[in-house]
Design a protein around this motif. Structure first.
Motif, PDB file in Angstrom:
ATOM      1  N   LYS A   1      34.787  56.169  38.206  1.00  0.00           N
ATOM      2  CA  LYS A   1      35.770  56.381  37.156  1.00  0.00           C
ATOM      3  C   LYS A   1      37.114  55.807  37.616  1.00  0.00           C
ATOM      4  N   ILE A   2      37.740  55.075  36.731  1.00  0.00           N
ATOM      5  CA  ILE A   2      39.027  54.486  37.080  1.00  0.00           C
ATOM      6  C   ILE A   2      40.103  55.167  36.259  1.00  0.00           C
ATOM      7  N   ASN A   3      41.215  55.393  36.893  1.00  0.00           N
ATOM      8  CA  ASN A   3      42.339  55.985  36.180  1.00  0.00           C
ATOM      9  C   ASN A   3      42.864  54.980  35.155  1.00  0.00           C
ATOM     10  N   LYS A   4      42.811  55.363  33.900  1.00  0.00           N
ATOM     11  CA  LYS A   4      43.186  54.438  32.836  1.00  0.00           C
ATOM     12  C   LYS A   4      44.636  54.000  32.905  1.00  0.00           C
ATOM     13  N   ASN A   5      45.458  54.837  33.545  1.00  0.00           N
ATOM     14  CA  ASN A   5      46.877  54.481  33.583  1.00  0.00           C
ATOM     15  C   ASN A   5      47.212  53.485  34.676  1.00  0.00           C
ATOM     16  N   GLU A   6      46.234  53.262  35.550  1.00  0.00           N
ATOM     17  CA  GLU A   6      46.477  52.253  36.561  1.00  0.00           C
ATOM     18  C   GLU A   6      46.638  50.905  35.885  1.00  0.00           C
ATOM     19  N   SER A   7      47.133  49.964  36.665  1.00  0.00           N
ATOM     20  CA  SER A   7      47.344  48.649  36.061  1.00  0.00           C
ATOM     21  C   SER A   7      46.032  47.866  36.016  1.00  0.00           C
ATOM     22  N   ARG A   8      45.076  48.425  35.333  1.00  0.00           N
ATOM     23  CA  ARG A   8      43.791  47.735  35.209  1.00  0.00           C
ATOM     24  C   ARG A   8      43.494  47.499  33.746  1.00  0.00           C
ATOM     25  N   MET A   9      43.012  46.338  33.467  1.00  0.00           N
ATOM     26  CA  MET A   9      42.733  45.974  32.085  1.00  0.00           C
ATOM     27  C   MET A   9      41.372  45.321  31.986  1.00  0.00           C
ATOM     28  N   GLY A  10      40.354  46.082  32.340  1.00  0.00           N
ATOM     29  CA  GLY A  10      38.989  45.587  32.178  1.00  0.00           C
ATOM     30  C   GLY A  10      38.770  44.288  32.926  1.00  0.00           C
ATOM     31  N   LEU A  11      38.125  43.368  32.233  1.00  0.00           N
ATOM     32  CA  LEU A  11      37.796  42.069  32.823  1.00  0.00           C
ATOM     33  C   LEU A  11      38.991  41.369  33.429  1.00  0.00           C
ATOM     34  N   ILE A  12      40.113  41.473  32.710  1.00  0.00           N
ATOM     35  CA  ILE A  12      41.267  40.641  33.027  1.00  0.00           C
ATOM     36  C   ILE A  12      41.769  40.858  34.445  1.00  0.00           C
ATOM     37  N   THR A  13      41.676  42.098  34.925  1.00  0.00           N
ATOM     38  CA  THR A  13      42.206  42.370  36.259  1.00  0.00           C
ATOM     39  C   THR A  13      41.099  42.485  37.306  1.00  0.00           C
TER      40      THR A  13
ATOM     41  N   LEU B   1      33.035  46.353  48.238  1.00  0.00           N
ATOM     42  CA  LEU B   1      33.976  46.007  47.174  1.00  0.00           C
ATOM     43  C   LEU B   1      35.023  47.117  46.983  1.00  0.00           C
ATOM     44  N   ALA B   2      34.571  48.366  47.101  1.00  0.00           N
ATOM     45  CA  ALA B   2      35.514  49.485  46.977  1.00  0.00           C
ATOM     46  C   ALA B   2      36.571  49.409  48.078  1.00  0.00           C
ATOM     47  N   ASP B   3      36.136  49.056  49.294  1.00  0.00           N
ATOM     48  CA  ASP B   3      37.091  48.875  50.394  1.00  0.00           C
ATOM     49  C   ASP B   3      38.075  47.756  50.083  1.00  0.00           C
ATOM     50  N   TYR B   4      37.535  46.692  49.560  1.00  0.00           N
ATOM     51  CA  TYR B   4      38.359  45.526  49.250  1.00  0.00           C
ATOM     52  C   TYR B   4      39.462  45.882  48.254  1.00  0.00           C
ATOM     53  N   TYR B   5      39.069  46.656  47.249  1.00  0.00           N
ATOM     54  CA  TYR B   5      40.049  47.069  46.231  1.00  0.00           C
ATOM     55  C   TYR B   5      40.851  48.293  46.677  1.00  0.00           C
ATOM     56  N   LYS B   6      40.502  48.835  47.841  1.00  0.00           N
ATOM     57  CA  LYS B   6      41.107  50.081  48.346  1.00  0.00           C
ATOM     58  C   LYS B   6      40.911  51.218  47.355  1.00  0.00           C
ATOM     59  N   ILE B   7      39.698  51.332  46.905  1.00  0.00           N
ATOM     60  CA  ILE B   7      39.361  52.418  45.988  1.00  0.00           C
ATOM     61  C   ILE B   7      38.841  53.592  46.810  1.00  0.00           C
ATOM     62  N   ASP B   8      39.259  54.752  46.433  1.00  0.00           N
ATOM     63  CA  ASP B   8      38.929  55.960  47.171  1.00  0.00           C
ATOM     64  C   ASP B   8      37.412  56.120  47.324  1.00  0.00           C
ATOM     65  N   GLN B   9      36.985  56.180  48.564  1.00  0.00           N
ATOM     66  CA  GLN B   9      35.551  56.298  48.825  1.00  0.00           C
ATOM     67  C   GLN B   9      34.974  57.597  48.275  1.00  0.00           C
ATOM     68  N   GLU B  10      35.752  58.656  48.347  1.00  0.00           N
ATOM     69  CA  GLU B  10      35.218  59.940  47.881  1.00  0.00           C
ATOM     70  C   GLU B  10      34.888  59.882  46.409  1.00  0.00           C
ATOM     71  N   ASN B  11      35.762  59.232  45.721  1.00  0.00           N
ATOM     72  CA  ASN B  11      35.549  59.052  44.300  1.00  0.00           C
ATOM     73  C   ASN B  11      34.270  58.245  44.069  1.00  0.00           C
ATOM     74  N   ASN B  12      34.063  57.276  44.957  1.00  0.00           N
ATOM     75  CA  ASN B  12      32.934  56.386  44.832  1.00  0.00           C
ATOM     76  C   ASN B  12      31.620  57.117  45.078  1.00  0.00           C
TER      77      ASN B  12
ATOM     78  N   ASN C   1      38.916  49.634  30.077  1.00  0.00           N
ATOM     79  CA  ASN C   1      37.797  50.495  30.469  1.00  0.00           C
ATOM     80  C   ASN C   1      38.244  51.492  31.525  1.00  0.00           C
ATOM     81  N   ASP C   2      37.511  52.589  31.621  1.00  0.00           N
ATOM     82  CA  ASP C   2      37.873  53.555  32.658  1.00  0.00           C
ATOM     83  C   ASP C   2      36.731  53.728  33.659  1.00  0.00           C
ATOM     84  N   TYR C   3      35.906  52.713  33.782  1.00  0.00           N
ATOM     85  CA  TYR C   3      34.793  52.795  34.727  1.00  0.00           C
ATOM     86  C   TYR C   3      34.488  51.395  35.229  1.00  0.00           C
ATOM     87  N   SER C   4      33.875  51.328  36.380  1.00  0.00           N
ATOM     88  CA  SER C   4      33.395  50.047  36.865  1.00  0.00           C
ATOM     89  C   SER C   4      32.409  50.320  37.993  1.00  0.00           C
TER      90      SER C   4
END
Lengths: 654, 413
Positions: A459-471, A430-441, A421-424
């Motif tokens: 929106k999540i960058n699809k090329n990141e090492s994220r695989m939906g539920l699994i990660t 939680l964004a802080d915990y994952y170190k996700i860019d606040q501006e994006n949030n 997925n490319d969204y969550s």
């Protein structure tokens, strides 16, 4: 004549069961090395095996040969035509198994709760249960499936912070928790027992509820029908009119005259002979109705139309059929495919379909296990949100996969979004915990009043090492030990949840890994486990589950990305899956996506087990193939899958 | 959460009506026999459990809380169960501890799980008490972390576990405050519905519906028999506070006390008492052993935590010893010693939790005139645990010459 037929059947069965010369030779060349009198691995000896169609090992043989797990890679390969021959033989045996029917079972406590809510036309459920993890703002609900869109910004709380604190809205304590099948759901017929203690609780519960003031005030049904209204004719007439309607709703089947007479008779007895008031007598009758097996059990098929109504409603809503379904059943329309299609569409647009989030998704992902996870505060300080370690990030982590499920359900997205997925949704914490860019949030920098309750779709960058539920942090944490990640448990979770291929339970007499012993200090977890699983007997299962677990070692015990272990050694994510080797997580993801139909089959099988409320196996493979084939062209959209299940033969069969 | 419930006053506040109220001179039950099975989850640390000598013995650390009862307890070793493959080792050790199926019989999926000894005994003898058997389970965790197979040693039959009482208040209310509100007109109604359903189903559905029939029948009997004692039972009181003992020892003692009360008032004659569920993984506060909550199962698999595991074993033995104290203090409704009429067995379903060994199970039998009292008896390796169960069944008056995979009676009772 009869005797002859039985003998003939027995003989046919017998001759089929015992492998012939040719089969024996095949076993001898490819299997006896490990499964014979001289060596018995995995407790399977093919020289003495019964080949009984009902022996669960037979289905194991079928699965492992079909999935090319046997013979194992380092043994003599089984040529394709021999594999076919072997499969034909085993399938021949399995096809003689009696077809399972969707069994009669009692309602789960969720279903009881939802059914009561609906027959009394309540807005709220009667039980306050923390396992309904998402606390929705009931005035401004975000879950509106008929909109086909999940809002980009939602306001929710987590019930894990409220553990035990939420007041039951109508004063009644919830029924005891139902056991969940190990790799299944709490609606599994094998798990739902009926006991004297439970019976006594059902009887008391109904009385407590019907006498509760808040309940009376909240239920239009109570206000309308539990109080005598002289304008509606005499008392008996009024009672009979209500009961004839109410019984159909509560029992979900056409009412027989005899049954109606019994209940009306009981009302008369209470009212006239025991001189109870109209309300008291009605309370007595209805509390008996709610203790009848006709209410408490999801019944087999007395009447095909009504049975379909119940099947659809408990599958999609976890509750009894509504007026419309019951009236279609009464008109005999629910056997028509077109009508079922329309109804499924209508039902999926109803908020009641939210039950799938807890009845299915949370249990499919084993999210309840996150409650048992208590990481060591010294090793994982970030997991905790306050100095006293009372609050932790788990309360938010657990919502993330559920919101993904709901997005896929509401927006009718492809089930492949679960693994790619490319969204969550995140709140700020939680964004802080994952170190996700606040501006994006929060691109507009809009100030939030309720900062912890505000969740945004990011929106999540699809090329990141994220695989939906699994990660997702929730799924990575719930298998961890308090001080370290547990790749074996992660691998087993992966095999079970993502590929619906759970490993067998570990054998007796094997100590588990001792991570603190002196001999293994300084080794990576992979090196330690290699020592542990060197044992021949263990290798095969571990070959299946370990790679997935090791690949996820890029995430620590609480789901945070890492490249090195605490001892300074690099994380090694390499492995082999679907016969292809990989070194990095993105490579692994690519192979998974190339083989995504395997996930689709596994997912449909999970959902099918939920729909049928029992485990599925050999007998259901044709149904599953058909469901997959029918939903494939549109990329297995969630609602297509649900619809195809609702239309499938086994689901609807008498 | 931190509300501390005062248990000190408990023995004073459970006020028993005088014994005379219960004794009935015409009672035919002159030689009542009772049984209690105290189950230890997750195996034990055998190195701190079994005495090093047979015959007379020095107390090991784990068994030392039994010192005061030495002459009344028999320490057994060498008893064995065989693990049926394809099922979880922990689940099976619990749910099949008292099973009446032999290890090779697959009665519930791959489990050799069948009607357990408490139910076999109860259903073989004439019904005399409101609860044929009582299942108490000191599982404090309100969450369900495992399947039912981890959470009960008492089973009506394959796949059908008996309800386990886990909260002191729930247990108290069921024993002493039952509303006994099952009147016959209600039963007529729901049983008519049930019978009409029954005529339309078969096979597995029929079995599921039988559970309903069993439940209603049981509840009816229970409420009839409880109604006869209603007046006496209503005199038993309990602190009004919602029970939330913080310390595990207090919680377990309270459950033990209520259990002994149930035996004393002849509400049941068979009790299974789980010191805790198998595996489960909920952090528990073993006061006096650790200063914070720990997960018992995780510790059993750590090599350097084995001393701590033994301390947990000892903690559980203390609670068992407490139950024996209570039995010794109590007389039953006929004025006879409760301890003398009760055979109590403490044991585990796994030999050694660390490596999931199934052999050499921990077994201690307590009671009057048990052969081997005051001693450690080592049975030949591989002696089936079922031999003890057969012995118990026979002792309780059940005519049986085989039980599960028994080879002979253990002949200690």
């Amino acid at each position: 004549m009869k005797v002859f037929i039985i003998v003939a059947v027995l003989m046919a069965h017998y001759s089929l069961a015992v492998p012939d010369q040719e089969m024996r030779a095949l076993f001898k060349s490819y299997c006896y090395e490990c499964h014979s009198n001289k060596k018995v691995k995995g407790k399977l000896n093919l020289e003495t095996f019964s080949f009984d169609k009902d022996d669960p090992k037979l289905e194991d043989i079928w699965e492992s040969v079909r999935h090319e797990e046997m013979p194992p890679e380092d043994e003599k390969p089984l040529p394709e035509h021999d594999r076919k021959k072997l499969l034909n033989y085993v399938e021949g045996l399995l096809s003689q198994k009696a077809e399972d029917v969707t069994p009669m079972r009692r309602l789960t406590r969720y279903e009881y709760d939802n059914s009561i809510r609906d027959i009394f036309a309540l807005e709220k459920n009667i039980f306050a249960m923390p396992s309904r993890f998402i606390k929705e703002d009931t005035k401004k609900p975000y879950f509106v499936p008929k909109s086909k869109k999940m809002p980009d910004k939602i306001l929710i709380g987590s019930r894990l912070t409220q553990l035990g604190l939420e007041k039951p809205p109508y004063g009644v304590a919830p029924l005891p928790v139902d056991y969940k099948e190990e790799n299944g759901y709490d609606n599994n017929v094998e798990m739902l027992s009926f006991t004297p203690k439970l019976m006594s609780r059902y009887m008391d519960l109904a009385k407590e509820l019907l006498n509760n003031k808040k309940f009376k005030d909240a239920s239009p049904v109570w206000k309308e029908h539990f109080v005598f209204n002289s304008q509606k004719g005499d008392e008996l007439k009024q009672a009979e009119a209500f009961l004839s309607d109410f019984l159909v709703k509560a029992f979900r089947k056409p009412l027989s005259d005899a049954q109606l007479k019994r209940y009306v008779g009981y009302f008369t007895e209470r009212h006239k002979f025991h001189q109870s008031s109209y309300t008291a007598a009605m309370t007595d009758v209805v509390s008996v109705i709610l203790a009848s097996p006709d209410f408490l059990y999801k019944k087999p098929n007395e009447n095909k139309n009504y049975s379909i109504a119940s099947k659809l409603s408990y599958f999609l809503w976890g509750s009894g059929p509504d007026d419309r379904l019951l009236s279609l059943a009464a008109d005999g329309k629910l056997v028509e495919e077109e009508v079922i299609k329309q109804e499924v569409e209508r039902m999926l647009n109803d908020r009641k379909t939210k039950h799938l989030t807890y009845g299915f998704a949370a249990q499919w992902l084993h999210l309840g296990n996150l409650l048992a996870f208590s990481p060591d505060p010294e090793n994982f300080p970030d997991y905790f949100l306050d100095r006293h370690k009372q609050n932790n990030i788990g309360q938010y982590l657990i919502l993330e996969p559920l919101l993904l499920f709901e997005t896929i359900l509401v927006e009718d997205r492809s089930i492949f979004d679960f693994i790619d997925n490319d969204y969550s949704y995140f709140n700020n914490t939680l964004a802080d915990y994952y170190k996700i860019d606040q501006e994006n949030n929060n691109p507009d920098g809009e100030p939030d009043k309720k900062i912890k309750k505000t969740w945004r779709k990011v929106k999540i960058n699809k090329n990141e090492s994220r695989m939906g539920l699994i990660t997702m942090g929730a799924c990575l944490s719930l298998t961890s030990h308090s001080k370290r990640s547990a790749p074996i448990l992660r691998g087993a979770w992966f095999a079970n949840v993502i590929y619906n291929d759970p490993p067998p339970p570990p054998p007796a007499n094997v100590p588990s890994l001792d991570e603190e012993s002196k001999d293994v200090k300084g080794l990576t977890i992979r090196e330690q486990l290699r020592i542990h699983s060197e044992n021949d007997n263990c290798k095969i299962c571990h070959a299946k589950i370990d790679p997935m677990g090791f690949t996820l070692e890029s995430f620590d015990a609480v789901g945070i990305w890492r490249e090195k272990y605490a001892n300074g050694r690099d994380v090694d994510t390499s492995g082999k899956i679907f016969g292809e080797s990989y070194t990095t997580l993105p490579d692994f993801k690519e192979i998974m996506i190339d083989n995504k139909e395997v996930f689709a089959e596994a997912f449909v099988k999970h959902l099918y087990a939920y729909a049928l409320a029992r485990s599925v196996g050999y007998n259901e493979q044709d149904d599953i193939k058909k469901i997959l084939a029918a939903s494939k062209s549109n990329g297995h959209k969630m609602r297509d899958v649900l619809l195809e299940i609702a239309l499938s033969e086994t689901f609807l069969r008498q | 959460m931190n509300r501390r419930v005062i248990l000190k006053s408990l023995s004073a506040s459970i006020l028993l009506p005088s014994l005379e109220a219960f004794s009935s001179p015409n009672s035919p039950n002159n030689d009542i026999k009772r049984a209690l099975w105290f189950y230890l989850p997750n195996g034990v640390n055998p190195y701190k459990w079994f005495p090093s000598t047979v015959g007379d013995y020095e107390f090991t650390p784990s068994l030392s809380p039994l010192k005061n009862h030495k002459k009344d307890v028999a320490v057994l070793s060498g008893l064995d169960r065989i693990h049926a493959t394809g099922t979880d080792v922990h689940a099976q050790s619990g749910c099949c501890w008292l099973t009446s199926s032999a290890h090779h019989e697959r009665t519930d999926g791959a489990y050799p799980l069948n009607t357990t000894l408490d139910h076999v005994i109860a259903s073989s003898l004439p019904r005399a008490t409101p609860f044929p058997t009582l299942a108490v389970n000191c599982n404090e965790d309100p969450n369900v972390r495992e399947t039912k197979h981890f959470d009960s040693v008492s089973w009506y039959g394959p796949g059908y576990s008996a309800p386990n009482y886990k909260s002191p208040l729930g247990l108290f209310n069921s024993l002493f405050r039952s509303k006994a509100n099952i009147d016959s007109s209600i039963l007529d109604l729901i049983m008519s519905d049930a019978k009409s359903l029954k005529s339309k189903v078969s096979g597995h559905d029929g079995e599921k519906l039988d559970e309903y029939f069993t439940s209603v029948r049981e509840l009816e009997q229970e409420s009839l028999l409880l109604a006869q004692k209603q007046q006496e039972l209503s005199k038993v009181t309990f602190p009004d506070d919602e029970m939330e003992p913080v310390k595990r020892s207090e919680y377990m003692r309270l459950m033990g006390k209520l259990t002994v009360m149930a035996l004393k008032l002849d509400l049941t004659r068979n009790v299974t008492f789980m010191a805790g569920p198998e595996r489960w993984s909920s952090p528990l506060f073993f006061d006096g052993v650790f200063d914070k909550k720990v997960v018992h199962h995780s510790l059993t698999h750590k090599e350097d935590a084995q001393d701590k595991v033994a301390e947990i074993d000892r903690f559980y033995v203390q609670q068992f010893s407490y139950i024996l104290d209570e039995l010794k203090k109590s007389k039953d409704h006929q004025g006879k010693s409760l301890f003398d009429s009760t055979t109590s067995v403490m044991g585990s379903g796994l030999g050694y939790g660390f490596d999931h060994r199934y052999d050499r199970l921990a077994v201690v039998v307590a009671g009057k005139n048990v052969k081997g009292n005051g001693q450690h008896t080592a049975f030949p390796k591989g002696t089936p645990l079922a031999n003890l169960w057969l012995n118990m069944a026979q002792h309780m008056g059940v005519k049986k010459d085989r039980y599960a995979d028994s080879t002979a009676s253990l002949q200690i009772l």
